[in-house]
Design an enzyme around this catalytic site. Structure first.
Site, PDB file in Angstrom:
ATOM      1  N   ASP A   1       0.642  -0.787  -0.044  1.00 45.00           N
ATOM      2  CA  ASP A   1       0.314   0.003  -0.048  1.00 45.00           C
ATOM      3  C   ASP A   1       0.757   1.406  -0.213  1.00 45.00           C
ATOM      4  OD1 ASP A   1      -2.467   1.902  -0.283  1.00 45.00           O
ATOM      5  OD2 ASP A   1      -3.134   0.479   2.040  1.00 45.00           O
TER       6      ASP A   1
ATOM      7  N   PHE B   1     -10.834   4.832   4.640  1.00 39.91           N
ATOM      8  CA  PHE B   1     -12.101   6.021   5.607  1.00 39.91           C
ATOM      9  C   PHE B   1     -12.141   6.780   4.817  1.00 39.91           C
ATOM     10  CE2 PHE B   1      -8.954   6.366   9.271  1.00 39.91           C
ATOM     11  CZ  PHE B   1      -9.118   7.074   9.620  1.00 39.91           C
TER      12      PHE B   1
ATOM     13  N   PRO C   1      -5.109   9.370  13.493  1.00 41.30           N
ATOM     14  CA  PRO C   1      -5.908   8.727  13.634  1.00 41.30           C
ATOM     15  C   PRO C   1      -6.401   7.754  14.464  1.00 41.30           C
ATOM     16  CG  PRO C   1      -5.077   7.575  12.086  1.00 41.30           C
ATOM     17  CD  PRO C   1      -4.682   7.753  12.043  1.00 41.30           C
ATOM     18  N   GLY C   2      -7.771   7.037  15.517  1.00 47.62           N
ATOM     19  CA  GLY C   2      -7.626   6.019  16.146  1.00 47.62           C
ATOM     20  C   GLY C   2      -8.628   5.445  15.909  1.00 47.62           C
ATOM     21  N   SER C   3      -9.393   4.736  16.530  1.00 51.48           N
ATOM     22  CA  SER C   3     -10.267   3.443  15.611  1.00 51.48           C
ATOM     23  C   SER C   3     -12.039   4.477  14.881  1.00 51.48           C
ATOM     24  CB  SER C   3     -10.474   1.845  16.562  1.00 51.48           C
ATOM     25  OG  SER C   3     -11.288   2.633  17.518  1.00 51.48           O
TER      26      SER C   3
ATOM     27  N   HIS D   1       1.263   6.495  13.001  1.00 59.28           N
ATOM     28  CA  HIS D   1       0.200   6.237  12.023  1.00 59.28           C
ATOM     29  C   HIS D   1      -0.756   6.348  12.448  1.00 59.28           C
ATOM     30  CE1 HIS D   1       0.241   2.189  10.946  1.00 59.28           C
ATOM     31  NE2 HIS D   1      -0.717   2.374   9.957  1.00 59.28           N
ATOM     32  N   GLY D   2      -1.095   5.555  14.004  1.00 62.10           N
ATOM     33  CA  GLY D   2      -2.353   5.334  14.188  1.00 62.10           C
ATOM     34  C   GLY D   2      -2.459   5.333  15.561  1.00 62.10           C
TER      35      GLY D   2
END
Length: 408
Positions: free
Chosen positions: A79, A173, A313-315, A337-338
Site C-alpha cells: 500500500d 475511511f 487517527p484512532g479507530s 500513524h495510528g
C-alpha cells in the site's frame, strides 16, 4: 522537550531497536520481526519502532528503517503512499443536520469505495467511466507511468486511472469530525490503490528473485533488497516515488469530492481547507540524519520533523489527532500513524460481538454490521496510551472526534 520515552532492545549482530512503546502492548513476533530487520548489514544506526507497532506482512507496521546503499521493498509494503488527509472547514457542529445519515449517504455516493467482484461486472469501488476531473488529474501522472510500463509491461494492466479518487477497503475511511471547539473537519485515509499494490507486489517478488540469483541467504525472505547502483534499485525508487504521488493526488481528489458532496446536503455556505494536512505513512524518503544521507523507509509511521504537521487517527469510535512534529532525532523525525492493531482481522471477527461493535461506535453515523467487525474499536490499541508513549515525538494541535465514518 518531554523526557525521552523509548525502550532499548539489543540485537545480536545487528543495530539496536529503539521502541516508543511504554504503556502499550507489543507482540513477541513484532519484536522478532523488528530484530530480523535490524540484523541487515546496511541498516543505519538503529531501527525505530512507534507505539502502534504490530506484526505486518513483509515488515513490521510502525517501523522506521534507515538504510545506506540498499532498499527493502517489503519494508514499504504494497500500500505504497498510504496516508491521511485532513481539512478544517468553517462549519460548526450546530451547522450539521440533526440526522447525519444523509451526510454519510452523500459521501458514499460521491466517492467509490469498497470492493465487489463479479464476472463481467464493474467493481463498485472503482470508476466505470472516470469523471473529466479524474482524467485531467491522471494526465499529470500518465507520462511517468508510461515510462514505468515500458520498463515493466506487467504494470500496465492494473487498476490505475479507474482507481484514482477512490477509497478502497480495509482500514481506509472517510470521516467527518469535530474538534474541541466544535469546528467540523473532513479526514480521510487511503493510498495508491490497485496500481500501488501491483507495483509493490512486483518489486517485492523481483527482489526475492535477485536474492536467489545471487545466492544471498536472508533471515527472512521478505527482507529481500535492491543494492544501490543496480537497475532494479533505480527502477524501484522511481516506481515508489510515482506511487506516492498517485496516493497524495488520490487523497486530494477524494477530499474535493467529499467537500462538494457536503455542499449538496448542508444548506449553509462554508469554506474548506482552512487548515489542511496531506501526509504519507507507507513510503521511502531520502533524508539526512545524524549528519549522513540515508534512505528512510516508514511503514505505518509519519514524518514528524520539527514543526511539520501530521495526522494520527484512532479507530472508528476513538479520538484522532492533528499533531506537530518535535523533530526527535532518535526516532528519525517520526511518529506513529495510528493506534495500531491488538487483534488480527480474523481474531476480531471471532472475539468481538456485533453488540459490542454497536456500543463502541455509539454516536457515530457509520456501518454497524458484521462486515466491519475487523475494524471495530476493540481491535486497536487505546489511542490515548499510544499518544502518551510518544510525548517526545509530537505535540497535539487539534483533538478530533468523528461523527460520520464511511468504510469501504
Amino acid at each position: 522537550m518531554a523526557e525521552t520515552t523509548f525502550e532499548f532492545q539489543h540485537v545480536p549482530g545487528g543495530v539496536p531497536i529503539k521502541m516508543w512503546t511504554r504503556g502499550v502492548p507489543v507482540e513477541d513476533e513484532a519484536r522478532a520481526q523488528l530484530a530480523r530487520a535490524a540484523a541487515m548489514p546496511f541498516v543505519f544506526r538503529h531501527v525505530a519502532a512507534m507505539p502502534d507497532v504490530h506484526v505486518g506482512i513483509g515488515a513490521t507496521v510502525g517501523s522506521v528503517i534507515p538504510t545506506k546503499g540498499a532498499v527493502i521493498p517489503a519494508a514499504v509494503g504494497v500500500d505504497i503512499g498510504c496516508g491521511m488527509m485532513a481539512a478544517r472547514t468553517s462549519l460548526m457542529a450546530h451547522d450539521l443536520p440533526d440526522s447525519l445519515e444523509g451526510v454519510r449517504s452523500a459521501i458514499e455516493q460521491a466517492v467509490p469505495h469498497g470492493r465487489s467482484v463479479g464476472r463481467g461486472k464493474r467493481d463498485h469501488g472503482s470508476w466505470g467511466s472516470p469523471l473529466p476531473a479524474i482524467v485531467e488529474a491522471w494526465a499529470t501522472l500518465a507520462v511517468r507511468f508510461a515510462r514505468l510500463c515500458d520498463k515493466h509491461p506487467r504494470l500496465k494492466n492494473t487498476n490505475n486511472l479507474t482507481h484514482l479518487g477512490t477509497l478502497g477497503t480495509g482500514n481506509h475511511f472517510i470521516e467527518l469530525c469535530l474538534d474541541t471547539a466544535g469546528q467540523v473537519w473532513v479526514m480521510l485515509h487511503s493510498g495508491s490503490r490497485g496500481v500501488g499494490n501491483a507495483i509493490g507486489t512486483f518489486f517485492i517478488e523481483l527482489a526475492k528473485q535477485d536474492m536467489r540469483k545471487w545466492h544471498i541467504n536472508l533471515p527472512d525472505q521478505d527482507l529481500a533488497y535492491f543494492p544501490e547502483g543496480t537497475d532494479h534499485f533505480d527502477d524501484y525508487v522511481e516506481a515508489v516515488g510515482w506511487a506516492q504521488d498517485f496516493a497524495a493526488l488520490n487523497r486530494r481528489l477524494m477530499m474535493t469530492h467529499v467537500i462538494a458532496a457536503l455542499r449538496g446536503v448542508i444548506a449553509k455556505p462554508f469554506e474548506a481547507e482552512l487548515e489542511a494536512v496531506n501526509c504519507h505513512h507507507n513510503y521511502v524518503s531520502r533524508e539526512n540524519h545524524f549528519g549522513e544521507n540515508v534512505l528512510v523507509t516508514r511503514k505505518g509511521a509519519v514524518r514528524a520533523a520539527k514543526g511539520v504537521l501530521g495526522i494520527i487517527p484512532g479507530s472508528m469510535g476513538a479520538k484522532s489527532f492533528i499533531v506537530r512534529g518535535l523533530g526527535n532525532p532518535e526516532s528519525f523525525d517520526s511518529c506513529s500513524h495510528g493506534a495500531g492493531r491488538v487483534m488480527s482481522r480474523t481474531a476480531a471477527k471471532k472475539l468481538v460481538s456485533l453488540d459490542e461493535h454497536i456500543a463502541d461506535t455509539a454516536g457515530v453515523e457509520c456501518r454497524k454490521d458484521a462486515g466491519v467487525i475487523d475494524e471495530t474499536p476493540k481491535a486497536y490499541k487505546p489511542i490515548e496510551k499510544v499518544m502518551a508513549a510518544q510525548a517526545d515525538l509530537v505535540e497535539i494541535v487539534h483533538t478530533l472526534k468523528q461523527v460520520v465514518c464511511v468504510k469501504g
